[in-house]
Design an enzyme around this catalytic site. Structure first.
Site, PDB file in Angstrom:
ATOM      1  N   TYR A  48       1.508   9.405 -11.637  1.00  0.00           N
ATOM      2  CA  TYR A  48       0.672   8.733 -10.626  1.00  0.00           C
ATOM      3  C   TYR A  48      -0.354   7.840 -11.308  1.00  0.00           C
ATOM      4  CZ  TYR A  48      -2.275   8.065  -6.516  1.00  0.00           C
ATOM      5  OH  TYR A  48      -2.994   7.508  -5.487  1.00  0.00           O
TER       6      TYR A  48
ATOM      7  N   THR B 153      -6.567  11.587   4.260  1.00  0.00           N
ATOM      8  CA  THR B 153      -5.313  11.081   4.838  1.00  0.00           C
ATOM      9  C   THR B 153      -4.281  12.212   4.721  1.00  0.00           C
ATOM     10  OG1 THR B 153      -4.313  10.320   2.773  1.00  0.00           O
ATOM     11  CG2 THR B 153      -5.776   8.751   3.874  1.00  0.00           C
TER      12      THR B 153
ATOM     13  N   ASN C  31       0.793  -1.218   0.000  1.00  0.00           N
ATOM     14  CA  ASN C  31       0.000   0.000   0.000  1.00  0.00           C
ATOM     15  C   ASN C  31       0.837   1.287   0.000  1.00  0.00           C
ATOM     16  OD1 ASN C  31      -2.413   1.713   1.012  1.00  0.00           O
ATOM     17  ND2 ASN C  31      -0.947   1.833   2.706  1.00  0.00           N
TER      18      ASN C  31
HETATM   19  N1  LIG Z   1      -5.717   9.249   0.083  1.00  0.00           N
HETATM   20  C1  LIG Z   1      -6.307   9.093  -1.081  1.00  0.00           C
HETATM   21  O1  LIG Z   1      -7.227   9.845  -1.441  1.00  0.00           O
HETATM   22  C2  LIG Z   1      -5.894   7.966  -1.999  1.00  0.00           C
HETATM   23  C3  LIG Z   1      -6.662   7.741  -3.156  1.00  0.00           C
HETATM   24  C4  LIG Z   1      -6.320   6.706  -4.003  1.00  0.00           C
HETATM   25  C5  LIG Z   1      -5.214   5.911  -3.713  1.00  0.00           C
HETATM   26  N2  LIG Z   1      -4.468   6.161  -2.596  1.00  0.00           N
HETATM   27  C6  LIG Z   1      -3.312   5.298  -2.351  1.00  0.00           C
HETATM   28  O2  LIG Z   1      -3.406   4.736  -1.063  1.00  0.00           O
HETATM   29  C7  LIG Z   1      -2.089   4.424  -0.578  1.00  0.00           C
HETATM   30  C8  LIG Z   1      -1.942   4.972   0.831  1.00  0.00           C
HETATM   31  O3  LIG Z   1      -2.080   6.390   0.755  1.00  0.00           O
HETATM   32  P1  LIG Z   1      -2.543   7.295   1.985  1.00  0.00           P
HETATM   33  O4  LIG Z   1      -3.556   8.224   1.449  1.00  0.00           O
HETATM   34  O5  LIG Z   1      -2.838   6.447   3.158  1.00  0.00           O
HETATM   35  O6  LIG Z   1      -1.210   8.156   2.148  1.00  0.00           O
HETATM   36  P2  LIG Z   1      -0.260   8.464   3.391  1.00  0.00           P
HETATM   37  O7  LIG Z   1       0.684   9.486   2.875  1.00  0.00           O
HETATM   38  O8  LIG Z   1      -1.072   8.731   4.603  1.00  0.00           O
HETATM   39  O9  LIG Z   1       0.498   7.066   3.611  1.00  0.00           O
HETATM   40  C9  LIG Z   1       1.468   6.583   2.732  1.00  0.00           C
HETATM   41  C10 LIG Z   1       2.531   5.862   3.528  1.00  0.00           C
HETATM   42  O10 LIG Z   1       3.468   5.303   2.595  1.00  0.00           O
HETATM   43  C11 LIG Z   1       4.760   5.474   3.140  1.00  0.00           C
HETATM   44  N3  LIG Z   1       5.770   5.450   2.073  1.00  0.00           N
HETATM   45  C12 LIG Z   1       5.964   6.366   1.088  1.00  0.00           C
HETATM   46  N4  LIG Z   1       7.026   6.034   0.351  1.00  0.00           N
HETATM   47  C13 LIG Z   1       7.517   4.882   0.866  1.00  0.00           C
HETATM   48  C14 LIG Z   1       8.612   4.045   0.543  1.00  0.00           C
HETATM   49  N5  LIG Z   1       9.470   4.342  -0.454  1.00  0.00           N
HETATM   50  N6  LIG Z   1       8.814   2.923   1.265  1.00  0.00           N
HETATM   51  C15 LIG Z   1       7.992   2.620   2.306  1.00  0.00           C
HETATM   52  N7  LIG Z   1       6.958   3.383   2.686  1.00  0.00           N
HETATM   53  C16 LIG Z   1       6.720   4.508   1.970  1.00  0.00           C
HETATM   54  C17 LIG Z   1       4.712   6.833   3.840  1.00  0.00           C
HETATM   55  O11 LIG Z   1       5.759   6.964   4.793  1.00  0.00           O
HETATM   56  C18 LIG Z   1       3.325   6.814   4.455  1.00  0.00           C
HETATM   57  O12 LIG Z   1       3.339   6.308   5.764  1.00  0.00           O
HETATM   58  C19 LIG Z   1      -1.120   5.007  -1.600  1.00  0.00           C
HETATM   59  O13 LIG Z   1      -0.661   3.978  -2.447  1.00  0.00           O
HETATM   60  C20 LIG Z   1      -1.968   6.002  -2.370  1.00  0.00           C
HETATM   61  O14 LIG Z   1      -1.486   6.223  -3.676  1.00  0.00           O
HETATM   62  C21 LIG Z   1      -4.787   7.170  -1.731  1.00  0.00           C
END
Ligand SMILES: NC(=O)c1ccc[n+]([C@@H]2O[C@H](COP(=O)([O-])OP(=O)(O)OC[C@H]3O[C@@H](n4cnc5c(N)ncnc54)[C@H](O)[C@@H]3O)[C@@H](O)[C@H]2O)c1
Length: 250
Positions: A154, A189, A88
């Protein structure tokens, strides 16, 4: 979730990963919270332990192959099993026209969001194939199913996650390993609202207007889908991607 004993959650320190780690742990799953940011990851582990659950923090950089290999090794040495993995960890990247993005920005987003999922999956698949059972959920996005002006890297990375998920699901179905993708809509988030977020308030306003439920999702609503996909309740589900998006893509 009784069938599910041990699960890895990458990006487990924050947002959707954190909510999934907490939900799984409440159901008795031993969770490996894997992330780049140790302080917040350790805080999630402490929260789980305070509530009576079991968890460990494992430092992880999904841009590094050894780090992804070490994640599976550390899980097996501490908890002696690996039933499910939620790949994730992700970044949003900067916003701009494709021609202005630049090679470095393109590569950094693809490296984390797509190649990072691949790096994590390889040792997980090796282990799950050998044990003849397992479940993997990869985080894609609604942006993996439509064009997203201003976020070409992205969007491409998330389209790639869906392709990787479907292909691996076909390869490993006969080995008892199920592989699916989660496609969140706009979720509250740190990625969408934090101090380092690339999302402008205009982007969020537009997202709200395009979301039929007229609100952003909560990380816990994504976690419910992931926990179900990782459990035996989803025993006939593989190679699919699930929109948890308040109706956005409908
Ligand atoms: N928030 C949204 O609206 C949304 C929508 C669609 C998809 N997503 C996807 O959901 C997933 C989680 O996103 P979120 O919104 O919880 O974001 P977030 O920023 O709260 O969490 C992302 C986490 O990934 C970790 N991370 C980043 N790069 C890393 C690396 N190289 N190695 C290990 N860990 C790493 C960060 O430290 C962070 O804790 C992501 O893949 C994001 O693309 C989020």
């Amino acid at each position: 979730m009784q069938d599910l004993q041990v699960a890895i959650v990458t990006g487990g320190a924050s947002g959707i990963g954190r909510a999934t780690a907490l939900l799984m742990a409440r159901s008795g799953v031993r969770v490996v919270v894997a992330d780049m940011t140790e302080a917040t990851g350790a805080a999630v582990v402490a929260e789980i332990e305070q509530a009576g659950g079991m968890a460990m923090f494992q430092p992880l950089d999904v841009r590094n192959e050894q780090s992804c290999e070490a994640l599976v090794q550390a899980t097996l040495s501490r908890f002696g099993a690996l039933d499910a993995a939620f790949n994730n960890a992700g970044v949003s990247g900067s916003v701009g026209l494709t021609e202005e993005l630049g090679m470095a920005q393109w590569q950094s987003v693809i490296d984390v969001n797509l190649t990072g999922v691949f790096r994590c999956m390889v040792p997980q698949l090796r282990h799950m194939k050998a044990q003849g059972k397992g479940a993997i959920v990869n985080t894609a996005s609604i942006a993996g199913q439509m064009g997203t002006p201003g976020s070409s890297a992205y969007s491409a990375s998330k389209h790639g996650v869906i392709g990787l998920t479907r292909t691996a699901a076909l390869e490993y179905a006969k080995h008892g390993v199920r592989i699916n993708a989660l496609c969140p809509g706009y979720v509250t988030t740190p990625m969408t609202g934090g101090p380092t977020s690339e999302f402008s308030s205009r982007t969020l306003e537009k997202a709200l207007a395009m979301t039929p439920m007229r609100r952003l999702g909560q990380p816990e609503e994504q976690a419910e889908m992931v926990a179900w996909l990782c459990s035996d309740s989803a025993s006939f589900v593989t190679g699919a991607h699930f929109n948890v998006d308040g109706g956005f893509l409908a």
